[in-house]
Scaffold this active site. Structure first.
Site, PDB file in Angstrom:
ATOM      1  N   CYS A 211      -3.710   1.417   6.882  1.00 57.67           N
ATOM      2  CA  CYS A 211      -4.065   0.859   8.191  1.00 57.67           C
ATOM      3  C   CYS A 211      -4.759   1.886   9.076  1.00 57.67           C
ATOM      4  CB  CYS A 211      -2.816   0.346   8.896  1.00 57.67           C
ATOM      5  SG  CYS A 211      -1.980  -0.993   8.020  1.00 57.67           S
TER       6      CYS A 211
ATOM      7  N   GLY B 161       2.021  -5.668   7.368  1.00 60.09           N
ATOM      8  CA  GLY B 161       1.054  -6.396   6.563  1.00 60.09           C
ATOM      9  C   GLY B 161      -0.113  -6.863   7.395  1.00 60.09           C
ATOM     10  N   SER B 162      -0.707  -7.978   7.009  1.00 62.61           N
ATOM     11  CA  SER B 162      -1.909  -8.462   7.681  1.00 62.61           C
ATOM     12  C   SER B 162      -1.579  -9.075   9.033  1.00 62.61           C
ATOM     13  CB  SER B 162      -2.620  -9.504   6.812  1.00 62.61           C
ATOM     14  OG  SER B 162      -1.933 -10.739   6.839  1.00 62.61           O
TER      15      SER B 162
ATOM     16  N   ASN C  47       0.802  -1.229   0.000  1.00 65.08           N
ATOM     17  CA  ASN C  47       0.000   0.000   0.000  1.00 65.08           C
ATOM     18  C   ASN C  47       0.833   1.278   0.000  1.00 65.08           C
ATOM     19  OD1 ASN C  47       0.651  -0.880   2.653  1.00 65.08           O
ATOM     20  ND2 ASN C  47      -0.931   0.420   3.521  1.00 65.08           N
TER      21      ASN C  47
ATOM     22  N   GLU D 183       3.817  -4.334  12.259  1.00 66.47           N
ATOM     23  CA  GLU D 183       2.876  -3.231  11.996  1.00 66.47           C
ATOM     24  C   GLU D 183       1.732  -3.831  11.197  1.00 66.47           C
ATOM     25  OE1 GLU D 183       3.066  -0.452  13.400  1.00 66.47           O
ATOM     26  OE2 GLU D 183       5.121  -0.518  14.140  1.00 66.47           O
ATOM     27  N   LEU D 184       0.602  -4.024  11.856  1.00 59.58           N
ATOM     28  CA  LEU D 184      -0.463  -4.830  11.273  1.00 59.58           C
ATOM     29  C   LEU D 184      -1.697  -3.983  10.956  1.00 59.58           C
ATOM     30  CD1 LEU D 184       0.052  -7.897  13.636  1.00 59.58           C
ATOM     31  CD2 LEU D 184       1.090  -7.451  11.402  1.00 59.58           C
TER      32      LEU D 184
ATOM     33  N   GLU E  97     -10.599  -5.402   9.337  1.00 55.22           N
ATOM     34  CA  GLU E  97     -10.086  -4.247   8.590  1.00 55.22           C
ATOM     35  C   GLU E  97     -10.515  -4.382   7.137  1.00 55.22           C
ATOM     36  OE1 GLU E  97      -5.857  -1.958   8.052  1.00 55.22           O
ATOM     37  OE2 GLU E  97      -5.844  -4.137   7.846  1.00 55.22           O
TER      38      GLU E  97
END
Length: 480
Positions: A286, A228-229, A153, A248-249, A380
């Site tokens: 996010c 990511g996820s 992203n 970092e989710l 999300e």
């Protein structure tokens, strides 16, 4: 003839024995092909990074800072070229792509500055009799080679948030860009190759996802920085319990509009910011606005304005300067968003605007009366969809915001400084933004979440701390 892009192996260009295509999310056109490293080449890169680690850690600060300054300068000089590339591989509107390059420029500049001023600390130890004549110097040293795994992203700036802090502390890094968007990272490799960083201190390897488990498990890579996820992130963490893993989710970011934010100008500002930052990367951020939690006293007026502002978002060809919202990263992503909205509607949600898909593009969408048992209420969405929620008090607003498995950032529209500090105390998130949407991020501030939003922090200095540990030097027999 379509260009096949080479990757960067220990600071030099290399080609593997296969390639994959990168296609434009907007029209499906072929942007380029990317060479895939062989298993032997991946091993070479890891071995080179491990071998380079001691010497790179000892590199003078001015060498690392000069390299980081160079990258910052060259990114700025090539802004339009790189922004066009980001748009082509990612599909985000060109105006947001330019902003992403600008942020990466700042990340490398901040890293250069931090590399110069990271001095450690000193302490006298004669505060107790046993420490008489003793003095300590505390400095930070790299934990080892960093494996940076980046998402699609923000294909340049989130790469920058892994590469720049690693270089700043003298930790070699092996960067694995997202398969959908590797080209921006490869251009960054071109710029890194212009510096005097030592061989082995960095590689950019477009390794297929299915081949990542072996790299994740490699003991020569003691630090993993993943964005990511939550599903993939926690799988990585669980598989390497003895490694240092930063995650970092996802998020399910809420914008809270409280009762005192009630003037016409207030609501106009809130609606504009909410509409913009629910859709600004096609919702693929996010911290994009997914939930709007509004006090009942302002709900109706706000809802009307939010719908109007969302409807005013310009969609279409992301290379057009006037476009606000482009496609999602691919058609499958858009189909998933479509299915989630259909699930919500089937369970009772009302579509106030949007709710349609065309290829990889999903129309900016506003929902009301979102059922608690819908997927959109808990997961999300990572798409241009927001939901409106009515509450009766500030207490209810805070409780609703905290009613999520995620906790990345929240935005609180209030003029009351007491409420602002209360929000900071009570909201279970990594960051609270007062007077604006939750989507604000300054790249030097600590960024990260709680709960299922991950562990650790980005933000240049904070990532540098994450990649290093304290080592104490005790001097004995010193006349203090």
């Amino acid at each position: 003839m379509t260009t096949t892009h080479e990757f960067w192996l220990a600071g030099r260009k290399a080609s593997g024995d296969g390639d994959f295509e990168v296609r434009h999310p907007y029209d499906g056109s072929l942007v380029g092909k990317v060479s895939v490293p062989t298993d032997a080449q991946v091993e070479e890169a890891v071995a080179a990074a491990a071998a380079a680690a001691p010497a790179f850690a000892a590199t003078p600060a001015h060498v690392r800072a000069a390299a980081l300054d160079h990258v910052s300068k060259r990114l700025a000089e090539r802004t339009e070229e790189i922004a066009r590339l980001i748009t082509a591989e990612n599909g985000k509107p060109i105006k947001w792509a330019r902003g992403e390059v600008g942020r990466a420029v700042s990340v490398f500049r901040w890293a250069a500055e931090e590399a110069r001023r990271t001095n450690g600390e000193t302490m006298r130890l004669d505060t107790d009799p046993g420490g008489t004549g003793r003095f300590a110097v505390v400095r930070r040293f790299p934990k080892g080679v960093v494996l940076g795994i980046a998402p699609f992203n923000f294909p340049l700036n989130l790469v920058a948030h892994k590469v720049a802090p690693a270089i700043a502390v003298g930790a070699p890094i092996i960067l694995k860009p997202a398969p959908a968007t590797p080209l921006s990272a490869l251009v960054l490799g071109e710029i890194l190759a212009e510096t005097e960083l030592p061989a082995g201190s960095w590689s950019v390897l477009p390794v297929p996802n299915e081949k990542m488990p072996a790299l994740v498990q490699d003991k020569r890579l003691p630090i993993i920085s993943f964005t990511g996820s939550d599903k993939v992130g926690y799988q990585i963490m669980d598989s390497v319990p003895r490694k240092h893993v930063t995650l970092e989710l996802g998020g399910n970011a809420a914008a809270l509009v409280l009762a005192d934010w009630s003037s016409e100008a207030d609501l106009e500002w809130a609606a504009t910011r909410i509409a913009t930052f629910a859709n600004y990367q096609g919702g693929q951020s996010c911290i994009s606005v997914q939930r709007v939690i509004a006090d009942a006293s302002v709900y109706d007026a706000l809802a009307e304005k939010v719908v109007a502002k969302v409807q005013a978002q310009v969609t279409g060809d992301p290379s057009d300067d006037s476009v606000d919202v482009g496609p999602l990263v691919d058609e499958n992503a858009a189909k998933r968003v479509e299915a989630w909205v259909e699930d919500a509607v089937a369970k009772g949600a009302k579509i106030l605007t949007g709710g349609t898909r065309e290829g990889a593009a999903y129309a900016p969408t506003v929902l009301a009366e979102l059922p608690a048992d819908s997927i959109l209420a808990t997961a999300e969405v990572f798409g241009p969809v927001l939901s409106l929620h009515r509450v009766e008090s500030t207490e209810d607003a805070f409780a609703e915001a905290n009613n999520s498995a995620f906790g990345l950032q929240a935005g609180v529209f209030t003029h009351d400084v007491q409420v602002a500090f209360r929000a900071h105390r009570e909201l279970q998130v990594g960051g609270v933004v007062i007077g604006d949407a939750p989507s604000y991020r300054a790249d030097q501030m600590p960024y990260g979440g709680v709960k299922d939003s991950g562990v650790g922090r980005e933000g240049v200095r904070y990532a540098m701390e994450d990649f290093t540990y304290e080592r104490v030097l005790v001097l004995t027999g010193i006349d203090l």
